[in-house]
Design an enzyme around this catalytic site. Structure first.
Site, PDB file in Angstrom:
ATOM      1  CB  SER A 170     -11.611  -4.020   5.021  1.00 18.61           C
ATOM      2  OG  SER A 170     -12.745  -3.840   4.744  1.00 18.61           O
ATOM      3  NE  ARG A 202      -4.356  -2.714  11.627  1.00 16.89           N
ATOM      4  CZ  ARG A 202      -4.774  -1.464  10.549  1.00 16.89           C
ATOM      5  NH1 ARG A 202      -6.323  -1.053  10.250  1.00 16.89           N
ATOM      6  NH2 ARG A 202      -4.343  -0.825   9.581  1.00 16.89           N
ATOM      7  NE  ARG A 228      -3.782  -2.109  -0.435  1.00 19.45           N
ATOM      8  CZ  ARG A 228      -5.168  -2.463   1.163  1.00 19.45           C
ATOM      9  NH1 ARG A 228      -5.592  -1.417   1.209  1.00 19.45           N
ATOM     10  NH2 ARG A 228      -5.568  -3.435   0.564  1.00 19.45           N
ATOM     11  NE  ARG A 258      -5.639   2.254  12.562  1.00 18.04           N
ATOM     12  CZ  ARG A 258      -7.179   1.985  12.673  1.00 18.04           C
ATOM     13  NH1 ARG A 258      -7.514   1.380  13.494  1.00 18.04           N
ATOM     14  NH2 ARG A 258      -7.879   3.030  12.089  1.00 18.04           N
ATOM     15  CG  HIS A 259      -1.878   2.996   8.035  1.00 16.76           C
ATOM     16  ND1 HIS A 259      -2.144   3.587   9.198  1.00 16.76           N
ATOM     17  CD2 HIS A 259      -2.971   2.595   7.301  1.00 16.76           C
ATOM     18  CE1 HIS A 259      -3.778   3.748   9.107  1.00 16.76           C
ATOM     19  NE2 HIS A 259      -3.835   2.863   8.579  1.00 16.76           N
ATOM     20  CD  GLU A 270      -3.422   3.437   2.286  1.00 19.42           C
ATOM     21  OE1 GLU A 270      -2.951   3.337   3.848  1.00 19.42           O
ATOM     22  OE2 GLU A 270      -4.164   2.747   2.685  1.00 19.42           O
ATOM     23  CD  GLU A 288      -9.985  -2.675   8.683  1.00 18.58           C
ATOM     24  OE1 GLU A 288      -9.488  -3.440   8.494  1.00 18.58           O
ATOM     25  OE2 GLU A 288     -10.063  -1.564   8.686  1.00 18.58           O
TER      26      GLU A 288
END
Length: 549
Positions: free
Chosen positions: A475, A523, A321, A329-330, A323, A472
């Site tokens: 998903s 996670r 990812r 948490r990323h 991002e 979370e």
């Protein structure tokens, strides 16, 4: 050293006497002074003779010295697989007080060494999460002074081969996992020495956080960046050994459960021709004369396998990812636990199965990895995860109402912020006494293009997220399996259907209704153990600021 501080020799005393028989006024010295000088000359002569005699004796001892420990210690030659003795080597985990008197052979790391007095050296030996105390004690038969000197010079983190007899310690060894036995060392060889100074000690890297909070704390705190810069050393701590055994356990339990449910494990490509999730959060790579992307998810290929009649599939693989999120948490690369499943009537068949799967994983971790969980808890104390036998499911409008009732200003179709996720987790814990729950029926506008709209409520979708401690961890949703609707939803997300034509075409030949989801492995482990930062549960984490080691 000055001339005045040097020990006088016979010659120097005699010379002095000759020079001072007459005083400064050229008058003869008194009998008392002469007698004193004579005594000094005799004393110097005896000292010189004694030193010469001791030197001769020392040389003779060294010439005739036989090290009775020779062959029982030293640096082993480089292991190039020269021989194979097949002699059994022990695991520390198999040693306990019931085996006192046995001779054992084991290879381990030197956690620490501590010389005590002139005849003892204590060791702590480590294998993964297990440790045992060893003692080298100089004696007249087995352990020579030379062997003891060699032992005290071994650097921490060196790998050694140890042979000795299991004996009862004077008192239980609280600093090691084996409390009721220690090794009386008879042979000690270095297999691979630690050559450089460690960037930090394993003791400092293993200290419980609470020790740093004490007023009189004298320890060096090892920061997370320092740990990650020296990850090979950091991973040696018992806590990290435990964390990654637990991580392995999550994968094993995930695989076990799904295989029992007739799933097939697949391996989808990670270099793809179009963004699998849409949007700009992809890593573009040069692919010969065109461009390609690192896969954001196995999503499209999972669904294509369902179209190919695999019916139930799962995968454990990396996910990328792009991002620029520097949060706790990323990460830009993580391990995804993905599954997809055709259902008979309703997507809740899949959602319920996933709920049961997580309960299976949590139960399995608590039953099989209790020792590892306890090891992590010693350094990072946490409350055990609370979860229900039948996983709690809330619908999105219910969650919004709970937040509103608690004073949060939130619209019906607003996405959950990180802050509101956590707050909702606290509200759910207080009301339902669970850290783990499902949130169903998310707004359609916040979900990927391939998510099935809810037929009974405008603006909502057949989608769900799973949460642990208010964050979370998965998903998922029912997927659109009708080509024209899939193209329509792609255009609504500004995705040109032509760029995903092979994916859309897979549904043109008949596709069963299906649903699934993607889980972030790191996670899940982070939140199960509540260690606070996903980098602690990633082997070699990758984020916007870290590409090494």
């Amino acid at each position: 050293m000055t001339d005045q501080a040097q020990t006088p020799t016979v010659e120097s005393v005699s010379e002095s006497m000759e020079n001072i028989v007459l005083g400064e006024d050229d008058q003869p010295l008194s009998k008392k002074a002469l007698k004193k000088l004579e005594k000094e000359r005799e004393k110097a002569r005896r000292k010189q003779e004694r030193e010469a005699r001791e030197a001769e004796e020392r040389a003779a001892r060294e010439a005739n010295y036989v090290d009775y420990s020779a062959g029982s210690y030293g640096q082993l030659p480089l292991n190039q697989s020269q021989e194979r003795t097949n002699r059994c080597r022990e695991k520390i985990a198999d040693i306990n007080g019931s085996r006192l008197g046995e001779t054992v052979l084991l290879r381990a790391r030197v956690q620490l060494s501590r010389p005590t007095g002139s005849r003892l050296c204590f060791f702590s030996f480590r294998q993964r999460t297990e440790s045992i105390q060893g003692v080298v004690a100089q004696d007249k038969d087995t352990v020579s002074k030379a062997m003891l000197k060699f032992a005290t010079g071994i650097q921490a983190e060196s790998i050694v081969l140890v042979e000795g007899v299991l004996v009862a310690p004077v008192e239980p060894v609280k600093s090691c996992t084996v409390h009721d036995a220690e090794i009386s060392i008879k042979k000690l060889f270095v297999v691979s020495p630690s050559l450089d100074r460690l960037p930090f000690t394993l003791e400092d890297a293993s200290r419980p956080e609470e020790e740093y909070e004490k007023e009189d704390a004298q320890f060096s705190r090892v920061t997370l960046p320092t740990r990650l810069d020296n990850r090979v050393i950091d991973l040696r701590t018992i806590t990290n050994q435990a964390i990654f055994r637990i991580q392995s356990g999550v994968c094993q339990l995930f695989r076990e459960f799904l295989l029992k449910q007739d799933f097939v494990e697949i391996h989808s490509p990670k270099i793809i021709g179009a963004a699998s999730e849409g949007g700009a959060n992809v890593f573009a790579v040069k692919y010969f004369k065109t461009n390609a992307y690192l896969s954001q998810s196995p999503q499209l290929h999972k669904q294509m396998c369902i179209c190919a009649d695999f019916e139930r599939v799962f995968e454990i693989a990396p996910v990328f990812r792009a991002e620029d999120s520097n949060t706790h948490r990323h990460m830009t690369e993580y391990v995804g636990l993905d599954l997809e499943m055709a259902f008979e009537e309703h997507y809740h068949e899949v959602m319920d199965l996933i709920g049961k799967m997580f309960v299976y994983i949590f139960d399995g971790l608590n039953q099989r990895y209790s020792k590892e969980i306890a090891a992590v808890c010693r350094q990072y104390p946490f409350e055990p995860l609370k979860y229900l036998p039948e996983t709690l499911t809330l619908e999105y409008p219910q969650a919004v109402q709970m937040l509103r009732d608690a004073g949060v200003d939130m619209g019906d179709f607003d996405d959950l912020s990180t802050e509101n996720e956590r707050f909702l987790g606290k509200l759910v814990k207080a009301k339902y006494d669970t850290d783990f729950y499902i949130l169903d029926k998310f707004p359609l506008c916040v979900r990927p293009f391939y998510t099935m709209p809810d037929p009974s409520r405008d603006g909502y979708s057949n989608s769900y997220d799973f949460f642990i401690r208010g964050e979370e961890i998965m998903s998922g949703a029912q997927r659109i399996h009708e080509p024209s609707l899939l193209q329509e939803r792609a255009r609504a997300h500004d995705i040109n259907p032509a760029t995903i034509a092979p994916y859309v075409d897979a549904f043109k030949y008949g596709a069963p209704p299906h649903a699934g989801g993607g889980i972030g492995l790191e996670r899940v482990v982070m939140l199960f153990l509540n260690v606070g930062n996903i980098r602690r549960t990633s082997l070699f984490p990758r984020d916007p600021k870290r590409l090494e080691p």
